[in-house]
Design an enzyme around this catalytic site. Structure first.
Site, PDB file in Angstrom:
ATOM      1  CB  ALA A 118      -0.937  -0.010   1.207  1.00  0.00           C
ATOM      2  CE1 TYR A 119       5.357   5.534   3.024  1.00  0.00           C
ATOM      3  CE2 TYR A 119       7.022   4.207   1.916  1.00  0.00           C
ATOM      4  CZ  TYR A 119       6.652   5.370   2.550  1.00  0.00           C
ATOM      5  OH  TYR A 119       7.562   6.388   2.705  1.00  0.00           O
ATOM      6  N   GLY A 120       4.044   1.679  -0.985  1.00  0.00           N
ATOM      7  CA  GLY A 120       4.734   1.855  -2.256  1.00  0.00           C
ATOM      8  C   GLY A 120       3.797   2.292  -3.365  1.00  0.00           C
TER       9      GLY A 120
END
Length: 253
Positions: free
Chosen positions: A157-159
């Site tokens: 999700a972060y990437g």
């Protein structure tokens, strides 16, 4: 732009934001730093920048709450007039961030929304609100991550959200080019901060593993990234726009 430049750094009270504020101050740039909860840290940054001979202000801002952006913009405008007798500033660094580590299968909607709100929605709409205050010929740097180039379990999700920031950067570079505003992304690799629980700062085994994967043989320090950001915002880099600059020591080449 006027001769005395001013940079606004979100999340400037700690980590990469603090390092950027100090690097810019050393290059003769005045700064405004924002903080969400670290008021004491922000005050320490104010003291450090002041000792470097620059003018500085610290303002509260939660970049996840778009509803607060109009009030923040109004407060920033008042601060610019009181401290600098200006109605605009020169450089915006969208640095504020949070960390959520979870495997793809375990990522909750709440996790996902938190990352989007801070790292993408907040960047999008704060920049939009601040456009009238950014001087023609100014510059914007958006923070991304090396994780948009290489994958790591727990960072789907972060990437992905940071990947959206990189796309937004190119669109901003295109749309703001007629105003002479350069827009770039800085994508840090592993850096020894308190991000993600401070694992890259405090876990010697993890640090050694990451260092072994970098061309330069070490984990980065906040000053490495702060220096790169300041270089993009000061003399000699005005012809660079729409680019992703990875500051990672050459990890996973």
């Amino acid at each position: 732009m006027t001769s005395q430049r001013i940079a606004l750094i979100t999340g400037g009270n700690r980590g990469l934001g603090r390092a950027t504020a100090l690097a810019l101050a050393e290059r003769g740039v005045d700064v405004v730093v924002t903080y969400r909860s670290g008021k004491d840290q922000a005050e320490e940054v104010v003291e450090s920048v002041t000792r470097l001979g620059r003018t500085v202000a610290a303002l509260p801002l939660d970049t996840a709450v778009v509803a607060g952006f109009d009030d923040f913009t109004a407060e920033l405008r008042r601060t610019l007039r009181e401290r600098w007798h200006r109605d605009d500033f020169d450089h915006l660094v969208n640095n504020a961030g949070i960390s959520v580590t979870a495997a793809f299968a375990d990522t909750t909607e709440s996790d996902f929304d938190s990352l989007v709100d801070v790292h993408f929605k907040g960047v999008f709409f704060l920049t939009q609100r601040l456009l009238p205050l950014i001087a023609d010929g100014g510059r914007i740097v958006n923070l991304s991550t090396g994780l948009t180039r290489f994958a790591s379990v727990g960072q789907a999700a972060y990437g992905s959200v940071k990947g959206a920031v990189e796309v937004l950067t190119r669109y901003l570079a295109k749309e703001l080019g007629p105003r002479g505003i350069a827009v770039n992304t800085v994508a840090p690799g592993p850096v020894a901060t308190d991000f993600a629980g401070g694992i890259m700062r405090d876990d010697e085994g993890f640090r050694a593993m990451l260092a072994s994967q970098t061309a330069l043989g070490r984990v980065g320090e906040p000053t490495d990234v702060g220096g790169a950001i300041s270089a993009l915002l000061t003399d000699g880099s005005g012809w660079i726009t729409g680019q992703r600059v990875e500051v990672s020591g050459g990890i996973f080449l």
